[in-house]
Design an enzyme around this catalytic site. Structure first.
Site, mmCIF file in Angstrom:
data_model
loop_
_atom_site.group_PDB
_atom_site.id
_atom_site.type_symbol
_atom_site.label_atom_id
_atom_site.label_comp_id
_atom_site.label_asym_id
_atom_site.label_seq_id
_atom_site.Cartn_x
_atom_site.Cartn_y
_atom_site.Cartn_z
ATOM 1 N N SER A 17 31.782 46.545 29.696
ATOM 2 C CA SER A 17 32.910 47.259 29.086
ATOM 3 C C SER A 17 33.467 46.518 27.882
ATOM 4 C CB SER A 17 34.013 47.466 30.131
ATOM 5 O OG SER A 17 33.537 48.270 31.190
ATOM 6 N N GLY A 18 33.698 45.219 28.021
ATOM 7 C CA GLY A 18 34.231 44.443 26.907
ATOM 8 C C GLY A 18 33.248 44.293 25.770
ATOM 9 N N GLU A 37 21.425 42.639 26.605
ATOM 10 C CA GLU A 37 21.768 42.876 28.006
ATOM 11 C C GLU A 37 20.497 42.761 28.836
ATOM 12 O OE1 GLU A 37 23.056 43.148 31.415
ATOM 13 O OE2 GLU A 37 24.662 43.412 29.923
ATOM 14 N N CYS A 45 31.326 47.264 35.820
ATOM 15 C CA CYS A 45 32.180 48.416 36.103
ATOM 16 C C CYS A 45 31.383 49.711 36.207
ATOM 17 C CB CYS A 45 33.261 48.546 35.031
ATOM 18 S SG CYS A 45 34.387 49.922 35.334
ATOM 19 N N CYS A 50 33.484 49.395 39.614
ATOM 20 C CA CYS A 50 34.581 50.323 39.836
ATOM 21 C C CYS A 50 34.191 51.792 39.734
ATOM 22 C CB CYS A 50 35.738 50.020 38.886
ATOM 23 S SG CYS A 50 35.272 49.549 37.223
ATOM 24 N N LYS A 53 31.931 52.764 42.821
ATOM 25 C CA LYS A 53 32.778 52.551 44.002
ATOM 26 C C LYS A 53 33.804 53.665 44.140
ATOM 27 C CE LYS A 53 36.248 50.149 43.494
ATOM 28 N NZ LYS A 53 37.029 49.015 42.968
ATOM 29 N N TYR A 101 26.720 55.098 27.109
ATOM 30 C CA TYR A 101 27.064 53.813 26.499
ATOM 31 C C TYR A 101 26.021 53.431 25.462
ATOM 32 C CZ TYR A 101 31.062 52.288 29.323
ATOM 33 O OH TYR A 101 32.320 52.156 29.874
ATOM 34 N N TYR A 180 40.505 42.826 47.209
ATOM 35 C CA TYR A 180 40.413 44.272 46.993
ATOM 36 C C TYR A 180 39.021 44.811 47.324
ATOM 37 C CZ TYR A 180 38.082 43.511 42.449
ATOM 38 O OH TYR A 180 37.198 43.153 41.463
ATOM 39 N N GLU A 184 38.516 47.684 50.078
ATOM 40 C CA GLU A 184 38.019 48.975 49.598
ATOM 41 C C GLU A 184 36.759 49.387 50.352
ATOM 42 O OE1 GLU A 184 39.734 48.891 45.011
ATOM 43 O OE2 GLU A 184 37.727 48.131 45.420
ATOM 44 N N ARG A 201 39.143 33.962 55.667
ATOM 45 C CA ARG A 201 39.398 32.539 55.883
ATOM 46 C C ARG A 201 40.873 32.248 56.135
ATOM 47 N NH1 ARG A 201 36.759 28.905 51.320
ATOM 48 N NH2 ARG A 201 37.735 27.342 52.668
ATOM 49 N N ARG A 207 46.353 38.821 48.726
ATOM 50 C CA ARG A 207 47.380 37.803 48.527
ATOM 51 C C ARG A 207 48.268 38.067 47.308
ATOM 52 N NH1 ARG A 207 47.818 32.926 50.684
ATOM 53 N NH2 ARG A 207 45.740 33.092 51.608
ATOM 54 N N GLY A 265 35.251 37.168 46.556
ATOM 55 C CA GLY A 265 35.637 36.912 45.173
ATOM 56 C C GLY A 265 34.448 36.921 44.221
ATOM 57 N N ALA A 345 45.320 48.329 40.872
ATOM 58 C CA ALA A 345 45.234 49.197 42.046
ATOM 59 C C ALA A 345 44.157 48.698 42.991
ATOM 60 C CB ALA A 345 44.927 50.634 41.629
ATOM 61 N N HIS A 440 59.838 68.329 42.279
ATOM 62 C CA HIS A 440 59.867 68.559 43.731
ATOM 63 C C HIS A 440 59.003 69.756 44.120
ATOM 64 C CE1 HIS A 440 61.552 68.467 47.759
ATOM 65 N NE2 HIS A 440 61.746 69.782 47.669
ATOM 66 N N GLU A 445 58.333 61.838 43.167
ATOM 67 C CA GLU A 445 59.776 61.993 42.982
ATOM 68 C C GLU A 445 60.556 60.885 43.675
ATOM 69 O OE1 GLU A 445 61.817 65.287 44.957
ATOM 70 O OE2 GLU A 445 60.018 65.590 46.177
#
Length: 451
Positions: A17-18, A37, A45, A50, A53, A101, A180, A184, A201, A207, A265, A345, A440, A445
């Protein structure tokens, strides 16, 4: 050497992405751009993160939606789930996005090399094919990769990379981690019918999020049948003759699973880049150190995204890539990305969304704060007969009434949070929210009805 003597003005290593954003924008500014690449254009991503997923998350939601449909008058007979069909449809769409892309880069005359690239000298890149290329600037945008801890039998485990390509949904799956990704995929596999266990752990999940939200997710996850093993580490994972995995964790008896997924991680993806050849400075975890403008300690080498020591989120990498290209190749004054107040999120079941300070952070930083909270049962859950409750929390600086944090768990929280994040980033006050008329009946709301 004069800049015109180099083969390209910019060479980007890593087309995620970057990297895509930086390469496209630099080319639009008139730069001669090349990018390499080694796997697939689109990066984590789009290819294995993401995007696919979230497609699985959508698929998983139908498990409860189809059940809830009865309470809304719908009778659905003979329903069944086909993992292979969903998996293949998701992968086809990933391929479609990868093509888009590639078209974007091609349309901007970016030269793409589908092979590995290594920095081998001053302003010099060598491709896996042996081709040597020179560039005025080099951008590293190789992202991050899953962390695999060392323990006996870790070769029998998968990461999130492989989870998208499983031949079947495991009947029993152990997911290591409390972040996450772990939560997920726990929600996804649980809705697809797996017996899910999360092993962590520590005794805390998610966290970085407000304790009220993570406690609520833990409560709901337990109600849904997800098991949690806290304060454990792996002793070994042994593959048995029938293909199942015998797992021993500290303070637990041996247990058998069909799949073990490691989600502990992600670490910067720097292996084989040749960073040592030019002396690029790294942090303790292998992250590339950069300044506010994404420049490394080497004047002509920059880095953006998850490979750096900043925020590991796709939209952040895109902003960093944009800022780099505008600042180095654009006509205007260089600018830096503001990494404060970034919304995020977790697409768990239900999802979590957050922006700004948690209550604890606000009290430590500001001292006197006001906390507004709404603990409610979404209307859909009421009709469906589900006891699951949503929780919205707003943190306000008592000194000036500014909202410094909003935290939500409940259906569609990430969608609602995007607009709320604009308000927090803009420095709006609690009075501004109070003065806004509610829509509403909606869950959103609740944000303007907090008293």
């Amino acid at each position: 050497m004069d800049d015109t003597a180099y083969d390209f003005d910019l060479f980007t290593i890593g087309i995620g992405s970057g990297g895509v954003r930086a390469s496209r924008v630099a080319a639009a500014h008139g730069a001669r751009v090349a990018a390499a690449e080694e796997y697939r254009v689109g990066g984590t991503c789009v290819i294995r993160g993401c995007v696919p997923k979230k497609m699985l998350v959508y698929g998983a939601h139908f498990a409860e939606d189809l059940e809830d449909a009865k309470q809304f008058g719908w009778d659905i007979e003979g329903k069944s789930f086909d993992w292979v069909r969903l998996r293949d449809i998701v992968q086809r769409d990933v391929t479609r996005l990868e093509g888009l892309y590639g078209e974007t880069l091609s349309n901007h005359n970016v030269t793409v090399f589908e092979e590995r690239a290594e920095i081998t000298g001053d302003h010099e890149i060598t491709l896996a094919s042996g081709k040597v290329i020179t560039a005025t600037y080099i951008l590293i945008a190789t992202g991050a990769k899953p962390h695999m801890p060392e323990f006996e039998g870790n070769e029998h485990c998968i990461t999130s990379n492989e989870a998208f390509h499983l031949e079947e949904v495991p009947k029993r799956v152990l997911i290591a981690g409390g972040g996450y990704i772990a939560n997920e995929f726990a929600g996804i596999f649980n809705e697809f019918g797996s017996k899910v266990t999360i092993a962590n752990r520590s005794d805390v999940i998610l966290r970085a999020y407000d304790p009220a939200l993570r406690d609520r997710l833990l409560q709901i996850s337990l109600t849904k049948g997800i098991e949690f093993c806290f304060n454990v580490e792996f002793e070994y994972v042994r593959k048995q003759e029938d293909g199942t995995l015998l797992v021993k964790m500290t303070n637990h008896e041996e247990r058998v699973y069909d799949q073990v997924m490691i989600a502990t991680g992600r670490v910067p993806n720097i292996d084989g880049l040749g960073l040592e050849n030019v002396g690029i400075e790294l942090g303790r975890k292998g992250e590339i150190k950069v300044d506010a403008y994404s420049k490394t300690n080497i004047d002509y080498i920059y880095a953006v995204g998850d490979v750096t020591d900043r925020v590991q989120l796709t939209p952040v990498a895109i902003r960093e890539g944009q800022a780099f290209a505008d600042s180095v190749f654009g006509p205007d004054k260089p600018y830096a990305v503001d990494h404060s107040c970034i919304p995020s999120a977790v697409f768990s079941h239900p999802p979590i969304a957050s922006v700004g300070m948690t209550e604890g952070e606000a009290r430590n930083s500001l001292g006197n704060v006001r906390v507004f909270q709404s603990d409610f049962r979404p209307m859909k859950n009421v009709v469906a007969g589900r006891s699951e409750r949503g929780l919205y929390k707003m943190i306000v600086d008592a000194a000036n009434d500014k909202i410094v944090g909003v935290h939500m768990i409940g259906p569609e929280s990430p969608e609602i949070m995007q607009a709320a994040a604009v308000a927090v980033k803009a420095g709006l006050t609690k009075a501004d929210f109070d003065a806004t008329t509610a829509i509403h009946p909606t869950m959103a709301e609740e944000l303007v009805l907090l008293r």
